[in-house]
Design a protein around this motif. Structure first.
Motif, PDB file in Angstrom:
ATOM      1  N   UNK A   1     -14.930   9.238  -4.082  1.00  0.00           N
ATOM      2  CA  UNK A   1     -14.577   7.915  -4.631  1.00  0.00           C
ATOM      3  C   UNK A   1     -13.456   8.040  -5.664  1.00  0.00           C
ATOM      4  N   UNK A   2     -13.603   9.012  -6.540  1.00  0.00           N
ATOM      5  CA  UNK A   2     -12.582   9.211  -7.575  1.00  0.00           C
ATOM      6  C   UNK A   2     -11.248   9.604  -6.940  1.00  0.00           C
ATOM      7  N   UNK A   3     -11.332  10.489  -5.957  1.00  0.00           N
ATOM      8  CA  UNK A   3     -10.112  10.945  -5.281  1.00  0.00           C
ATOM      9  C   UNK A   3      -9.414   9.790  -4.557  1.00  0.00           C
ATOM     10  N   UNK A   4     -10.206   8.934  -3.934  1.00  0.00           N
ATOM     11  CA  UNK A   4      -9.608   7.824  -3.179  1.00  0.00           C
ATOM     12  C   UNK A   4      -8.890   6.874  -4.126  1.00  0.00           C
ATOM     13  N   UNK A   5      -9.357   6.827  -5.369  1.00  0.00           N
ATOM     14  CA  UNK A   5      -8.745   5.942  -6.361  1.00  0.00           C
ATOM     15  C   UNK A   5      -7.504   6.600  -6.974  1.00  0.00           C
ATOM     16  N   UNK A   6      -7.601   7.912  -7.256  1.00  0.00           N
ATOM     17  CA  UNK A   6      -6.578   8.540  -8.097  1.00  0.00           C
ATOM     18  C   UNK A   6      -5.543   9.396  -7.361  1.00  0.00           C
ATOM     19  N   UNK A   7      -5.850   9.812  -6.135  1.00  0.00           N
ATOM     20  CA  UNK A   7      -4.939  10.747  -5.462  1.00  0.00           C
ATOM     21  C   UNK A   7      -3.551  10.141  -5.244  1.00  0.00           C
ATOM     22  N   UNK A   8      -3.548   8.889  -4.850  1.00  0.00           N
ATOM     23  CA  UNK A   8      -2.288   8.259  -4.477  1.00  0.00           C
ATOM     24  C   UNK A   8      -1.299   8.266  -5.645  1.00  0.00           C
ATOM     25  N   UNK A   9      -1.779   7.814  -6.817  1.00  0.00           N
ATOM     26  CA  UNK A   9      -0.869   7.748  -7.965  1.00  0.00           C
ATOM     27  C   UNK A   9      -0.495   9.135  -8.462  1.00  0.00           C
ATOM     28  N   UNK A  10      -1.233  10.152  -8.021  1.00  0.00           N
ATOM     29  CA  UNK A  10      -0.907  11.525  -8.422  1.00  0.00           C
ATOM     30  C   UNK A  10      -0.004  12.194  -7.397  1.00  0.00           C
ATOM     31  N   UNK A  11       0.446  11.431  -6.417  1.00  0.00           N
ATOM     32  CA  UNK A  11       1.340  11.995  -5.407  1.00  0.00           C
ATOM     33  C   UNK A  11       0.624  12.796  -4.343  1.00  0.00           C
ATOM     34  N   UNK A  12      -0.681  12.636  -4.248  1.00  0.00           N
ATOM     35  CA  UNK A  12      -1.444  13.383  -3.252  1.00  0.00           C
ATOM     36  C   UNK A  12      -2.016  12.469  -2.189  1.00  0.00           C
ATOM     37  N   UNK A  13      -2.876  13.049  -1.370  1.00  0.00           N
ATOM     38  CA  UNK A  13      -3.457  12.294  -0.259  1.00  0.00           C
ATOM     39  C   UNK A  13      -4.961  12.480  -0.234  1.00  0.00           C
ATOM     40  N   UNK A  14      -5.659  11.360  -0.098  1.00  0.00           N
ATOM     41  CA  UNK A  14      -7.104  11.376   0.129  1.00  0.00           C
ATOM     42  C   UNK A  14      -7.345  10.914   1.555  1.00  0.00           C
ATOM     43  N   UNK A  15      -8.225  11.586   2.266  1.00  0.00           N
ATOM     44  CA  UNK A  15      -8.560  11.122   3.615  1.00  0.00           C
ATOM     45  C   UNK A  15     -10.057  11.291   3.847  1.00  0.00           C
TER      46      UNK A  15
END
Lengths: 252, 183, 353
Positions: free
Chosen positions: C36-50
């Motif tokens: 859940x945290x990754x899905x929220x924060x990965x994008x703004x950190x330049x990463x990818x959540x899947x």
């Protein structure tokens, strides 16, 4: 002296280990040629399966990753999401893509992963010595269906490309074969389209290729081509089964 | 409450805000530079409609973060009363939401404080702040931290909603006033 | 500045800060806050959540992203961790660095959601096939979850090995004040082995097989050397009141926290007891424990399992002192008083009370 034919730089110098009459070699060459022609050798990351093509990382000139059995599409997803600028393809057999890895295949298609899968269907498990595959025909004798595949107890062959036409994220689905020069030309056309669709970022592209296994079918190479034509082809949907709507394609 | 360590348990229906007041307490303890842990009950217990969390506030490093025997327990509904009354440490305090928990069999060796927090919240005009009213009562009768620190924590946890911070502060003060008047 | 954070969220934030760019996972209690945290924060950190279709797919996506040389993580809980075991074996053999979080819940089977440490065997002895080892780190506080997660990525890259951060459900769900200090990483070599596209270099293959038994043996011996090096260099532990201790507890994670309180209680009674806390479960900190052998008259392992780590403790103590066990299972945790009672009964031969 004029060169009229040269081996593609998309393939390495390593000799194939495939049996005489096996059509994996033809399919490898088509992919190698396309990697070269489409200028993808330095950009491509291929994912090898477990099965007869499990050593194909030695044959393609691009970077390759060897996956666990059935997991090639998940591995390719992981690689492509990490490097969206790369061209990522899987090379898988019928057991890898349609049996143990069916969930991975359908799920990647549903997500519209921007990868290309080449699915080689020879209706048998070659690497392990001729056992029944998810695509073995009803009545086909294999070492684990010695009296012939009985539909009542062993079920029916799975037509994976046909299933994938129903999945929204799979934008290009083709089913081709390699038993004749004409068929080989058609197969290459389909592969080129599949690769281009990935490069255009349109979604998941999937090419099923009907292939031979004379060793485990128990026939000679010429008979194998005939078996593919007369026995296999009538059982599987053929042609471009799904093409992107913007190309004016159909979705049967 | 011996040796500068206080163990809390907050329990009630999901939606009664018991996890939230645990968070307020934990946030306030952190602001006061005390050691603190907050653990929610998770999983199937949550699905059954009851929620609870435990908080430990301490002057020194906290070993065990689990609270088997709370010094201070709050039960916002009857199911939590039944479940937790036996666990309160002798000499401890049990706060009961008397708006919906009937006068059940108690214990002689603990203090039981019954407060109609739903009714008080209703008077403030927002039924949802019954939990904060109870926090005020707890603060008035068994304080571990300063009033101001708790109000600061309430404001911080309201985030960018000043009207919520204001409402919560009013509810908290209403709880303190009620306790001062009645106990 | 300190902030209150759940253990699971702290792990996710620490991973992002450590340069993790890819997260693949499948939701499962009690580790769901990680995806859940990754899905929220990965994008703004330049990463990818899947979100993967299964843990089987998730670990193989990790394999793919790790193979192209990116920092990648997955997080799961015990049943999902079981599904990943095949992947762990392949990740080791292909020498793909990655970080895996196992927020343990009780089993066997679907089990329950309560906290447990019963994945110890699977974590430290390998649940997949073949001779392999994962480095396993077992934090005991939310702050340590941050610190060890950050370090885990460096350790993984340094050895080209998988690193597992193993906690129980309580640590995953618990909030404690936590800080994210700047992290001084290890010196790492560029990933020239990665299959990231053969631009201007010979092609790379990242694979996990060998065709002949002699090659198989030489590969296994090479991996064996790496295992020995990791075993020598990565043992970690922490001690509490051990210097004058005559008896010692061995516990990790939440059970170490509970035991710490039990140690305080026994000390108040004048008993010289201490706590030896393994921070790395593999390699097990045998050097640290061995150093205490001469002074300790009795050891007691405190575990949220039927008694798994106690086998490693017995191997090292090797009959030089009695080794006891205090345990709870199935999602239950002992109260410090239970640990005190078990100690008195087993180590001092005194009954309860």
């Amino acid at each position: 002296m004029k060169t009229i034919f040269a081996k593609t730089s998309g393939l390495t110098e390593r000799p194939f280990h495939y049996c005489p009459g096996c059509t994996h070699g033809i399919i490898h060459r088509l992919i190698g040629e396309l990697l070269e022609e489409m200028n993808l050798i330095e950009k491509a990351i291929g994912v090898a399966p477990v099965g007869c093509a499990g050593f194909c990382e030695n044959y393609f000139s691009c970077d390759m990753i060897g996956a666990a059995h059935g997991r090639a599409v998940a591995v390719a997803t992981g690689a492509k999401r990490a490097r969206p600028d790369r061209f990522v393809f899987t090379y898988q057999g019928d057991g890898d893509g349609a049996s143990i890895g069916l969930a991975e295949t359908v799920s990647a298609a549903a997500r519209g992963e921007k990868i290309s899968s080449i699915f080689v269907n020879n209706a048998i498990y070659g690497m392990t010595g001729g056992q029944m595959a998810p695509t073995s025909l009803v009545g086909q004798r294999t070492s684990t269906s010695p009296y012939g595949r009985d539909a009542v107890t062993m079920g029916f062959p799975l037509d994976l490309p046909k299933i994938l036409t129903q999945v929204e994220g799979a934008v290009y689905v083709a089913s081709v074969s390699v038993e004749s020069p004409q068929a080989i030309k058609e197969a290459k056309k389909a592969l080129r389209k599949a690769f281009q669709i990935q490069l255009d970022g349109l979604g998941y592209s999937f090419v099923s290729i009907l292939s031979t296994c004379p060793t485990n079918w128990g026939v000679d190479p010429v008979e194998a081509l005939d078996w593919l034509t007369t026995k296999m082809k009538p059982h599987f949907a053929l042609g471009e089964l799904k093409t992107p709507a913007l190309e004016g394609g159909s979705n049967p | 409450m011996t040796s500068g360590i206080t163990k809390y348990l907050f329990a009630g229906f999901g939606g009664q805000g018991v996890l939230f007041i645990g968070k307020v307490m934990a946030q306030a303890a952190m602001l006061a530079k005390r050691q603190v842990t907050w653990i929610p009950a998770y999983g199937p217990e949550m699905r059954g409609g009851t929620a609870n969390c435990s908080v430990i506030i301490s002057n020194k490093r906290i070993g065990s973060p689990t609270v088997g025997k709370p010094d201070i327990a709050l039960v916002m509904n009857e199911a939590s009363y039944q479940k937790f009354i036996a666990s309160v440490v002798p000499g401890g305090t049990l706060y009961v939401n008397s708006s919906i928990v009937p006068d059940l069999q108690g214990r002689d060796d603990i203090k039981i404080v019954r407060v109609p927090v739903n009714d008080i919240a209703h008077e403030i005009g927002e039924a949802k702040v019954a939990n904060i009213v109870m926090l005020g009562v707890i603060q008035a009768l068994t304080p571990t931290l300063e009033d101001e620190i708790l109000i600061k924590a309430l404001v911080e946890l309201a985030g960018k909603k000043p009207e919520l911070a204001d409402l919560n502060s009013r509810a908290f003060k209403a709880g303190i006033e009620y306790a001062q008047k009645h106990f | 500045m300190a902030m209150l954070m759940k253990g699971n969220e702290a792990i996710a934030e620490a991973a992002i800060q450590a340069g993790c760019r890819l997260f693949y996972g499948y939701p499962i209690t009690p580790s769901t806050e990680i995806p859940e945290y990754m899905s929220k924060k990965m994008k703004s950190s330049g990463g990818t959540y899947l979100q993967a279709e299964s843990e089987v797919a998730a670990i193989n996506m990790v394999y793919g992203a790790g193979a192209v040389g990116e920092r990648v993580m997955t997080g799961t809980s015990s049943p999902g961790f079981s599904l990943m075991q095949e992947g762990l074996s392949y990740l080791f053999a292909a020498e793909i660095p990655c970080v895996i979080v196992d927020v343990m819940r009780s089993g066997p089977g679907l089990g329950g959601l309560g906290p447990t440490q019963a994945d110890y065997f699977q974590l430290t002895k390998g649940g997949g096939h073949g001779d392999y080892h994962s480095i396993v780190l077992a934090p005991a506080s939310v702050q340590e979850m941050v610190d060890l997660t950050k370090e885990a990525f460096d350790i993984a890259d340094y050895y080209r090995n998988l690193v597992i951060v193993a906690v129980d459900g309580i640590l995953g769900q618990m909030m404690e004040p936590v800080e994210f200090p700047p992290y001084q990483g290890r010196k790492l070599s560029p990933k020239t082995w990665a299959a990231s596209g053969a631009e201007g270099r010979p092609k790379n293959n990242v694979i996990s097989y060998y065709l002949t038994p002699d090659l198989g043996e030489s590969e296994n011996l090479r991996w064996g050397q790496k295992i020995s090096l990791m075993k020598e260099s990565e043992q970690r532990f922490s001690e509490y009141l051990m210097d004058d201790a005559e008896f010692a507890f061995v516990a990790f994670g939440t059970s170490a926290r509970i035991t710490e309180t039990a140690v305080d209680m026994l000390r108040e009674e004048g008993l010289k007891v201490g706590l030896f806390r393994p921070v790395s479960l593999w390699p097990f900190p045998e050097k640290g424990l061995s150093a205490r052998l001469p002074q300790i008259k009795g050891w007691m392992s405190v575990e949220l399992s039927s008694g798994q780590m106690v086998e490693d403790v017995k191997l090292i103590v090797n009959g030089q002192a009695p080794v006891g066990l205090c345990k709870r299972q199935g999602g239950m945790t002992p109260e410090p008083e239970e640990v005190v009672d078990a100690f008195k009964k087993q180590m001092l031969g005194r009954g309860q009370g």
